[in-house]
Every structure is written in structure tokens, then in C-alpha cells.
Design a protein around this motif. Structure first.
Motif, PDB file in Angstrom:
ATOM      1  N   VAL A  12      68.952 -66.060 -13.917  1.00 28.16           N
ATOM      2  CA  VAL A  12      68.449 -67.222 -14.508  1.00 28.16           C
ATOM      3  C   VAL A  12      69.722 -68.131 -15.272  1.00 28.16           C
ATOM      4  CG1 VAL A  12      66.951 -68.059 -16.212  1.00 28.16           C
ATOM      5  CG2 VAL A  12      66.342 -65.999 -15.150  1.00 28.16           C
ATOM      6  N   PHE A 134      59.170 -60.697 -13.170  1.00 31.23           N
ATOM      7  CA  PHE A 134      60.396 -61.350 -12.292  1.00 31.23           C
ATOM      8  C   PHE A 134      59.664 -60.911 -10.900  1.00 31.23           C
ATOM      9  CE2 PHE A 134      64.146 -62.850 -15.083  1.00 31.23           C
ATOM     10  CZ  PHE A 134      63.267 -62.979 -16.013  1.00 31.23           C
ATOM     11  N   SER A 136      61.935 -60.993  -8.822  1.00 26.41           N
ATOM     12  CA  SER A 136      63.104 -60.298  -8.387  1.00 26.41           C
ATOM     13  C   SER A 136      63.148 -58.787  -8.713  1.00 26.41           C
ATOM     14  CB  SER A 136      64.439 -60.822  -8.956  1.00 26.41           C
ATOM     15  OG  SER A 136      64.275 -60.815 -10.410  1.00 26.41           O
ATOM     16  N   GLU A 165      62.750 -66.872 -10.343  1.00 28.46           N
ATOM     17  CA  GLU A 165      63.889 -67.194 -10.948  1.00 28.46           C
ATOM     18  C   GLU A 165      64.103 -68.569 -11.012  1.00 28.46           C
ATOM     19  OE1 GLU A 165      65.767 -63.989  -8.414  1.00 28.46           O
ATOM     20  OE2 GLU A 165      63.713 -65.082  -8.499  1.00 28.46           O
TER      21      GLU A 165
END
Length: 280
Positions: A12, A134, A136, A165
Motif C-alpha cells: 500500500v 486484502f 493479496s 491494494e
């Protein structure tokens, strides 16, 4: 106006730094080892080590606004230094666990809440971002997917609303770019509630092949995941997932701040397809 970005190497923080730089802001990026930072031209790299409060005043001198990760270590002293420096706004990246049903006992929530409380007590104007899961996090499945093996996960039918993100970074930049969100706490999610099984199904569709799922019991998850995740954090995650089975996540998409449609998990999967593709 000078903006400090911490965690400039993170998923981020780097996105926030790049966006602010493209918009022409005067920037400062911090790290324990600033000499190792790779930053855009014109961005100052400074030392800020949470283990060394003596680094705080110099890093914050002349800073108007700051983007910070929620780190409990040194938080009280850091925010006191920000108050001394006259920082006009801190945008804190926290966690949605703080507003969860077990915030008082959940290890993740307690840690993040302590940082939020320290920031509030400092008197520095603030905006708190509380993203949920997230997108991710799916990188955790990449090894098994590349190898063509079943993805071994507990509670595959637990719901989250995974956030890209880039959407977190877009919200942070929108908040830093004005004063409209001063004093506010923003819970953030992706645009759709999905189970882990559904996320893997989307990833399978992008890859064009099946991804088998092997459901772990809680005890098996503790044994396997405990090799990589600290016990209090693992217990927190397993509790969250157990409660989310069959319960769609509340959607609080980033677009209500950015004004743009939130990025989908499928978009994230397509952008990171290489992480899930077998390598020669």
C-alpha cells in the motif's frame, strides 16, 4: 505541503507514494534503512526507526501530513513527536478487526486498537482507514496453485470482501488530498462478498483450469499454518473465518470515497496471474 509516507516498500505504501508523486506533492519517505529505499526523483528518504524514538523529530520536522501503518511499537512516542512537529493530519492504516464483534479479545484487533487510541490521545488530527481482507492474501495459495496441488485451507466457505491494494491507496490519497475526512474512521472492503472457495473458483477461471480445495480441520490448520503465523494471530484469523462461514461480509466499497468503481477480485487475479502460473 510536505507529506510523509511510511512503509514505502509495502504493497500500500508504495502505491500511495507513487500516486502522490504523480500528483506533484512534496514527499518524504521513511524507513529504518533509508539508504535501501528506491524512491521517485525528488522524494526525500529519511530514517524513522520505531525502535529509536530519537529518529522521530527529524523525520517529522516540516511535515504537514503523514500516511502511517499501525505499528504498536513506539506509537505513543511517534504521535507525540508528530504533535510537536505540528502535523496537521495523520492517515492511519489500521484494520477492520477493530470494529469486529470480538474486538476486545481478538489479538489483531487489540493491537490495532491500541495504536488508534494512542493516536487519538495525541490530539493530532487524524483519519483512520480500516480495510478488511486484502485481495493479496491470495498469494498464500500461489505455491500450491503453481504446483497443481490442492489448496489446503480451513473454513473454505468463510466469507470476506477482499479489497484490492490499489483501492486502499486511492482512498488514502483522496483523504490526504483534502480535509473532508478529518476525524473520520473509514471501514473499507472490496465490492463483493466472496467465500475462499469462490475466490479460488475465480482464480481457476482466470487460469483456465481447476483448482482443487482440501478443507483442513481447525487442528490441522493450527499445525500447518502455525509454522508461519504467530499463535495469537493465527487464533484470531481462525476465529474470524469460523464465524464467517455462511455469513456474507458487509460491503463498504472504496468507491464511496474515490468516486470510482471498486476493483474486483477477478481484476486482481488477472493482474497477478504470473504468481499462480507454473515457472520453467
Amino acid at each position: 505541503m510536505t507529506i510523509l509516507v511510511t512503509g514505502a516498500r509495502g504493497n500500500v505504501g508504495r502505491r500511495v507514494l507513487d500516486r502522490l508523486h504523480a500528483a506533484g506533492h512534496t514527499l518524504r519517505a521513511s524507513s529504518r534503512t533509508p539508504e535501501e529505499l528506491s524512491v521517485p526523483a525528488g522524494v526525500d528518504a529519511v530514517r524513522l526507526d520505531l525502535n529509536r524514538p530519537a529518529t522521530f523529530d527529524a523525520a517529522l520536522s516540516g511535515v504537514d501530513k503523514a500516511f502511517l501503518y499501525a505499528e504498536s511499537e513506539g506509537a505513543k512516542e511517534l504521535f507525540a513527536a508528530a504533535a510537536r512537529a505540528g502535523v496537521r493530519q495523520i492517515v492511519l492504516l489500521s484494520s477492520s478487526t477493530v470494529s469486529g464483534p470480538h474486538a476486545g479479545t481478538d489479538a489483531l484487533a487489540v493491537a490495532h486498537a491500541a495504536v488508534e487510541s494512542a493516536l487519538e490521545a495525541s490530539g493530532v488530527p487524524r483519519t483512520v482507514l480500516r480495510p478488511g481482507a486484502f485481495a493479496s492474501n491470495a498469494f498464500g495459495w500461489s505455491h500450491a496453485v503453481r504446483a497443481g496441488e490442492p489448496v489446503r485451507i480451513p473454513f473454505p466457505d468463510a466469507h470476506t470482501a477482499p479489497i484490492h491494494e490499489d483501492d486502499i491507496a486511492d482512498v488514502a490519497v483522496a483523504v490526504l488530498d483534502g480535509d473532508a475526512y478529518l476525524g473520520r474512521t473509514l471501514d473499507l472492503t472490496g465490492p463483493r462478498s466472496l467465500t475462499f472457495r469462490e475466490q479460488l473458483g475465480i482464480l481457476a477461471g482466470v487460469l483456465g483450469r481447476d483448482i482443487p480445495v482440501h478443507e483442513l480441520t481447525r487442528d490441522q490448520a493450527v499445525e500447518e499454518m502455525g509454522q508461519f503465523v504467530p499463535p495469537p494471530i493465527l487464533a484470531s484469523l481462525l476465529d474470524q473465518w469460523a464465524e464467517a462461514v455462511g455469513r456474507p461480509a458487509t460491503v463498504l466499497a472504496a468507491e464511496r470515497v474515490t468516486g470510482r468503481p471498486a476493483r474486483t477480485f477477478e481484476q486482481w487475479a488477472r493482474e497477478h496471474l504470473g504468481a499462480f502460473t507454473a515457472r520453467d
